[in-house]
Design a protein around this motif. Structure first.
Motif, short mmCIF file in Angstrom:
data_model
loop_
_atom_site.label_atom_id
_atom_site.label_comp_id
_atom_site.label_asym_id
_atom_site.label_seq_id
_atom_site.Cartn_x
_atom_site.Cartn_y
_atom_site.Cartn_z
N UNK A 309 0.82 -1.22 0.00
CA UNK A 309 0.00 0.00 0.00
C UNK A 309 0.85 1.26 0.00
N UNK A 310 2.03 1.21 0.62
CA UNK A 310 2.92 2.38 0.64
C UNK A 310 3.61 2.62 -0.69
N UNK A 311 3.72 1.58 -1.50
CA UNK A 311 4.63 1.58 -2.65
C UNK A 311 4.45 2.76 -3.59
N UNK A 312 3.22 3.19 -3.82
CA UNK A 312 2.99 4.24 -4.79
C UNK A 312 2.78 5.62 -4.21
N UNK A 313 2.81 5.74 -2.89
CA UNK A 313 2.46 7.02 -2.27
C UNK A 313 3.41 8.15 -2.69
N UNK A 314 4.71 7.90 -2.65
CA UNK A 314 5.67 8.96 -2.94
C UNK A 314 5.57 9.43 -4.38
N UNK A 315 5.70 8.51 -5.32
CA UNK A 315 5.78 8.93 -6.73
C UNK A 315 4.44 9.46 -7.25
N UNK A 316 3.33 8.84 -6.84
CA UNK A 316 2.03 9.32 -7.33
C UNK A 316 1.69 10.68 -6.73
N UNK A 317 2.03 10.88 -5.44
CA UNK A 317 1.80 12.19 -4.83
C UNK A 317 2.65 13.25 -5.52
N UNK A 318 3.87 12.90 -5.92
CA UNK A 318 4.74 13.85 -6.62
C UNK A 318 4.15 14.23 -7.97
N UNK A 319 3.63 13.24 -8.69
CA UNK A 319 2.98 13.52 -9.98
C UNK A 319 1.73 14.36 -9.77
N UNK A 320 0.92 14.00 -8.79
CA UNK A 320 -0.35 14.70 -8.53
C UNK A 320 -0.10 16.16 -8.15
N UNK A 321 0.91 16.39 -7.31
CA UNK A 321 1.24 17.76 -6.91
C UNK A 321 1.61 18.60 -8.13
N UNK A 322 2.37 18.03 -9.06
CA UNK A 322 2.77 18.78 -10.25
C UNK A 322 1.64 18.96 -11.24
N UNK A 323 0.66 18.05 -11.21
CA UNK A 323 -0.53 18.23 -12.05
C UNK A 323 -1.37 19.40 -11.52
N UNK A 324 -1.50 19.50 -10.19
CA UNK A 324 -2.27 20.58 -9.59
C UNK A 324 -1.55 21.91 -9.64
N UNK A 325 -0.20 21.87 -9.71
CA UNK A 325 0.61 23.10 -9.75
C UNK A 325 1.42 23.09 -11.05
N UNK A 326 0.80 23.37 -12.18
CA UNK A 326 1.49 23.24 -13.47
C UNK A 326 2.50 24.36 -13.70
N UNK A 327 3.48 24.07 -14.56
CA UNK A 327 4.42 25.09 -15.00
C UNK A 327 5.58 25.35 -14.07
#
Length: 402
Positions: A309-327
């Protein structure tokens, strides 16, 4: 892009190795230099300090040097430092070289991560989860290699093995095909142009960034707390032999590797926020369950489930943060990884203190509390984004009516 991504996987494999190799060698390194574990803690802190500096300067170095030569510089730092460490220099030189290793690793992680997020056109989460698989492989395999060299009574060769791996990566990186080099240069120019156009965060994005800083601060405290204190927890709670208890960390890493093979595809299918919430809830439930079981094999199953369950938390949160904060990918990625590094250092101290001051169940409760904080930050980020989008839509509608 395929060639660059393959090399990016090599970069993450290398920083996975550098993140744990010193810890794996501490039992033989410290007696050789006639030092205690407090000196070992200071050594690891210096590596973190170098890492933090590397993370913070990587965006500016990208602009000044270009990503290709900046990463080449990072590899040279790591290669040279490990070559010198292999000759077992004086302790003061070891301290200096450890800072240099951390600095090189700190440049690599946010730069390669930001590039992958920004310039992977589709399936960004899949690409990042693949990078994290290689990071985990490096962190899993190098302790086994170190154990082999220790058994052969040639433990210093571990440093040379890492140096050779880094040297091979340098050769592959600087001799990449011209087409790949041109793509990397063009991507760097695009990044610089975007960074110039958006020099600062908007109020909405600054709030989201703050929430995600807390998320990464807490997450790395949870991950490193489990990595470093699971064996001690099992020794205290289940009265296992130290060598048997140490298997728990390998089980956790294997579970995270397995999970990262699929986490990107799952996150893209169900969307980022549901994936992050259910991953956090699963981590919380499996962690809390360790309080209520006393069997060795059941505990190992719970540890494996926690890793999944922990495996994807770091990388997916990093992607999601950059999707919400573009540029602002380069800057945002560096800030969040730096926040994770600081959180890992600070919250590990809290976890270690709880092991000394409380029964082991108290430490598990603290780790579960970290999970609750992660859940809270995810909910806040979701509500913050909805609120600001609603306000923006209302303002746009009002402007049209006027």
């Amino acid at each position: 892009m395929r060639r660059i991504f393959a090399l990016s996987c090599g970069f993450y494999l290398l920083i996975g190795i550098t993140s744990v190799v010193l810890g794996a060698l501490l039992p033989v390194l410290l007696p050789y230099y006639e030092r205690g574990y407090s000196d070992g803690g200071f050594l690891l802190f210096l590596q973190f300090l170098g890492f933090l500096v590397g993370v913070m300067v990587s965006p500016s170095l990208t602009v000044r040097m270009g990503r290709k030569w900046m990463l080449a510089l990072a590899l040279v730092c790591i290669t040279a430092a490990y070559l010198l460490l292999g000759w077992l220099p004086s302790w003061s030189i070891v301290l200096l070289l450890t800072i240099i290793v951390g600095f090189g690793s700190g440049i690599i992680e946010p730069s390669v991560g930001a590039f992958t997020i920004e310039f992977t056109e589709n399936q960004k989460a899949v690409a990042m989860s693949k990078l994290d698989v290689f990071f985990a492989l490096g962190a899993l395999l190098i302790p086994a290699a170190a154990a082999l060299f220790i058994w052969l009574d040639q433990w210093h060769l571990t440093f040379f093995a890492v140096a050779v791996s880094s040297l091979i990566l340098i050769l592959l990186w600087v001799t990449m095909p011209q087409a790949a080099a041109q793509y990397l240069e063009q991507a760097g120019e695009n990044t610089t142009a975007r960074g110039t156009n958006r020099a600062s965060y908007s109020k909405k994005h600054l709030g989201l960034l703050t929430i995600f800083i807390v998320f990464f601060f807490v997450y790395m405290g949870l991950e490193l707390g489990l990595m470093n204190f699971l064996p001690s927890i099992l020794v205290e709670r289940l009265e296992l032999n130290e060598s048997v208890a140490s298997l728990s960390v390998s089980i956790l890493w294997i579970a995270m590797i397995v999970g990262r093979l699929f986490s990107g595809k799952i996150a893209e299918a169900v969307h980022y926020m549901p994936f992050l919430i259910w991953s956090t809830v699963g981590t919380l439930l499996f962690t809390v369950s360790m309080i209520f079981v006393s069997g060795q094999w059941v505990t190992y199953v719970l540890i494996f489930g926690t890793g999944l369950f922990m495996s994807g938390l770091f990388c997916i949160a990093l992607v999601y943060a950059n999707v919400l904060i573009p540029g602002m990918t380069e800057k945002t990625t560096s800030i969040l990884i730096a926040a994770g590094g600081i959180g890992g250092a600070v919250l590990q101290y809290l976890t270690g203190w709880s092991m000394s001051a409380w029964p082991v169940a108290g430490t598990i409760i603290i780790l579960a509390g970290f999970c609750l904080l992660l859940l809270l930050t995810l909910m806040l980020s979701h509500l913050w984004n909805i609120r600001n989008n609603s306000l923006g839509a209302a303002f746009t509608q009002h402007t049209k009516e006027v």
